[in-house]
Design a protein around this motif. Structure first.
Motif, PDB file in Angstrom:
ATOM      1  N   ALA A   1      -2.798   0.830   6.180  1.00  0.00           N
ATOM      2  CA  ALA A   1      -3.346  -0.429   5.665  1.00  0.00           C
ATOM      3  C   ALA A   1      -3.572  -0.344   4.157  1.00  0.00           C
ATOM      4  O   ALA A   1      -3.255  -1.283   3.416  1.00  0.00           O
ATOM      5  CB  ALA A   1      -4.649  -0.774   6.380  1.00  0.00           C
ATOM      6  N   ALA A   2      -4.106   0.792   3.701  1.00  0.00           N
ATOM      7  CA  ALA A   2      -4.334   0.971   2.263  1.00  0.00           C
ATOM      8  C   ALA A   2      -3.010   0.962   1.514  1.00  0.00           C
ATOM      9  O   ALA A   2      -2.896   0.366   0.436  1.00  0.00           O
ATOM     10  CB  ALA A   2      -5.092   2.267   2.004  1.00  0.00           C
ATOM     11  N   GLU A   3      -2.004   1.605   2.065  1.00  0.00           N
ATOM     12  CA  GLU A   3      -0.680   1.645   1.423  1.00  0.00           C
ATOM     13  C   GLU A   3      -0.054   0.253   1.376  1.00  0.00           C
ATOM     14  O   GLU A   3       0.534  -0.137   0.363  1.00  0.00           O
ATOM     15  CB  GLU A   3       0.242   2.617   2.173  1.00  0.00           C
ATOM     16  CG  GLU A   3       1.612   2.760   1.570  1.00  0.00           C
ATOM     17  CD  GLU A   3       1.593   3.412   0.190  1.00  0.00           C
ATOM     18  OE1 GLU A   3       2.540   3.153  -0.566  1.00  0.00           O
ATOM     19  OE2 GLU A   3       0.667   4.157  -0.118  1.00  0.00           O
ATOM     20  N   GLU A   4      -0.172  -0.497   2.448  1.00  0.00           N
ATOM     21  CA  GLU A   4       0.363  -1.861   2.465  1.00  0.00           C
ATOM     22  C   GLU A   4      -0.355  -2.743   1.459  1.00  0.00           C
ATOM     23  O   GLU A   4       0.270  -3.542   0.761  1.00  0.00           O
ATOM     24  CB  GLU A   4       0.263  -2.445   3.880  1.00  0.00           C
ATOM     25  CG  GLU A   4       1.247  -1.832   4.859  1.00  0.00           C
ATOM     26  CD  GLU A   4       1.029  -2.295   6.288  1.00  0.00           C
ATOM     27  OE1 GLU A   4       0.065  -3.056   6.547  1.00  0.00           O
ATOM     28  OE2 GLU A   4       1.828  -1.901   7.153  1.00  0.00           O
ATOM     29  N   ALA A   5      -1.678  -2.588   1.357  1.00  0.00           N
ATOM     30  CA  ALA A   5      -2.445  -3.364   0.378  1.00  0.00           C
ATOM     31  C   ALA A   5      -2.030  -2.983  -1.039  1.00  0.00           C
ATOM     32  O   ALA A   5      -1.866  -3.849  -1.909  1.00  0.00           O
ATOM     33  CB  ALA A   5      -3.943  -3.140   0.574  1.00  0.00           C
ATOM     34  N   SER A   6      -1.823  -1.694  -1.271  1.00  0.00           N
ATOM     35  CA  SER A   6      -1.390  -1.242  -2.599  1.00  0.00           C
ATOM     36  C   SER A   6       0.002  -1.772  -2.920  1.00  0.00           C
ATOM     37  O   SER A   6       0.266  -2.187  -4.050  1.00  0.00           O
ATOM     38  CB  SER A   6      -1.388   0.287  -2.661  1.00  0.00           C
ATOM     39  OG  SER A   6      -2.689   0.785  -2.545  1.00  0.00           O
ATOM     40  N   ALA A   7       0.888  -1.760  -1.939  1.00  0.00           N
ATOM     41  CA  ALA A   7       2.243  -2.261  -2.152  1.00  0.00           C
ATOM     42  C   ALA A   7       2.217  -3.758  -2.457  1.00  0.00           C
ATOM     43  O   ALA A   7       2.931  -4.238  -3.352  1.00  0.00           O
ATOM     44  CB  ALA A   7       3.113  -1.985  -0.926  1.00  0.00           C
ATOM     45  N   LYS A   8       1.385  -4.503  -1.740  1.00  0.00           N
ATOM     46  CA  LYS A   8       1.273  -5.941  -1.976  1.00  0.00           C
ATOM     47  C   LYS A   8       0.714  -6.204  -3.374  1.00  0.00           C
ATOM     48  O   LYS A   8       1.216  -7.053  -4.113  1.00  0.00           O
ATOM     49  CB  LYS A   8       0.376  -6.586  -0.921  1.00  0.00           C
ATOM     50  CG  LYS A   8       0.244  -8.068  -1.063  1.00  0.00           C
ATOM     51  CD  LYS A   8      -0.652  -8.671   0.013  1.00  0.00           C
ATOM     52  CE  LYS A   8      -0.808 -10.160  -0.195  1.00  0.00           C
ATOM     53  NZ  LYS A   8      -1.719 -10.754   0.772  1.00  0.00           N
ATOM     54  N   SER A   9      -0.309  -5.439  -3.744  1.00  0.00           N
ATOM     55  CA  SER A   9      -0.908  -5.575  -5.070  1.00  0.00           C
ATOM     56  C   SER A   9       0.119  -5.256  -6.149  1.00  0.00           C
ATOM     57  O   SER A   9       0.208  -5.953  -7.169  1.00  0.00           O
ATOM     58  CB  SER A   9      -2.111  -4.641  -5.192  1.00  0.00           C
ATOM     59  OG  SER A   9      -2.623  -4.653  -6.495  1.00  0.00           O
ATOM     60  N   TYR A  10       0.917  -4.235  -5.939  1.00  0.00           N
ATOM     61  CA  TYR A  10       1.965  -3.861  -6.885  1.00  0.00           C
ATOM     62  C   TYR A  10       2.990  -4.982  -7.031  1.00  0.00           C
ATOM     63  O   TYR A  10       3.384  -5.331  -8.145  1.00  0.00           O
ATOM     64  CB  TYR A  10       2.637  -2.561  -6.428  1.00  0.00           C
ATOM     65  CG  TYR A  10       3.865  -2.215  -7.224  1.00  0.00           C
ATOM     66  CD1 TYR A  10       3.741  -1.625  -8.471  1.00  0.00           C
ATOM     67  CD2 TYR A  10       5.139  -2.478  -6.736  1.00  0.00           C
ATOM     68  CE1 TYR A  10       4.858  -1.309  -9.216  1.00  0.00           C
ATOM     69  CE2 TYR A  10       6.256  -2.168  -7.470  1.00  0.00           C
ATOM     70  CZ  TYR A  10       6.117  -1.577  -8.711  1.00  0.00           C
ATOM     71  OH  TYR A  10       7.234  -1.281  -9.443  1.00  0.00           O
ATOM     72  N   GLU A  11       3.426  -5.532  -5.920  1.00  0.00           N
ATOM     73  CA  GLU A  11       4.421  -6.613  -5.964  1.00  0.00           C
ATOM     74  C   GLU A  11       3.870  -7.830  -6.706  1.00  0.00           C
ATOM     75  O   GLU A  11       4.573  -8.454  -7.499  1.00  0.00           O
ATOM     76  CB  GLU A  11       4.849  -7.009  -4.543  1.00  0.00           C
ATOM     77  CG  GLU A  11       5.654  -5.946  -3.828  1.00  0.00           C
ATOM     78  CD  GLU A  11       6.962  -5.613  -4.533  1.00  0.00           C
ATOM     79  OE1 GLU A  11       7.580  -6.504  -5.133  1.00  0.00           O
ATOM     80  OE2 GLU A  11       7.342  -4.424  -4.496  1.00  0.00           O
TER      81      GLU A  11
END
Length: 124
Positions: free
Chosen positions: A45-55
């Motif tokens: 979940a943290a990785e997905e949130a970070s990826a979304k934030s990055y995008e």
């Protein structure tokens, strides 16, 4: 070892009253598995949130780069136009200065001519 000990060992019962504690081990392993699955879910979940934030950040930065690129193009065009305008104004200035010199020369000639005409009229 004799044959009876091997049979007892393989059958899982012992003459000494050994009680297997595999239930406790299984419970500990299930708890470890549960903890690891929970940690994996949190990490995912943290990785997905970070990826979304990055995008989202990259999209915003790309828009910013495009806007700044357009601004640079506009300012470069303005600089070119101002450069041409300055050159034209300098040419106009030198033309005006030349006309001023010619007009001042003509004025001096007229003043001289006027003085001559005035003197001639006074003699009459």
């Amino acid at each position: 070892m004799d044959r009876q000990e091997v049979v007892v060992f393989l059958s899982g019962s012992s003459a000494e009253g050994y009680a297997p504690s595999s239930g406790e081990i299984t419970g500990i392993l299930k708890e470890i598995q549960s903890n690891m699955e929970k940690a994996l879910a949190e990490s995912t979940a943290a990785e997905e949130a970070s990826a979304k934030s990055y995008e989202e950040m990259m999209a915003a930065k790309n828009k910013e780069v495009e806007a700044l690129g357009a601004s640079i193009e506009t300012k470069t065009t303005q600089i070119g136009e101002l450069g041409v305008s300055i050159v034209q104004m300098k040419e106009d200035l030198s033309d005006t200065q030349a006309a001023l010199l010619a007009d001042q020369k003509y004025l001096k000639e007229l003043e001289g001519s006027c003085e001559t005409k005035t003197a001639e009229w006074e003699e009459r």
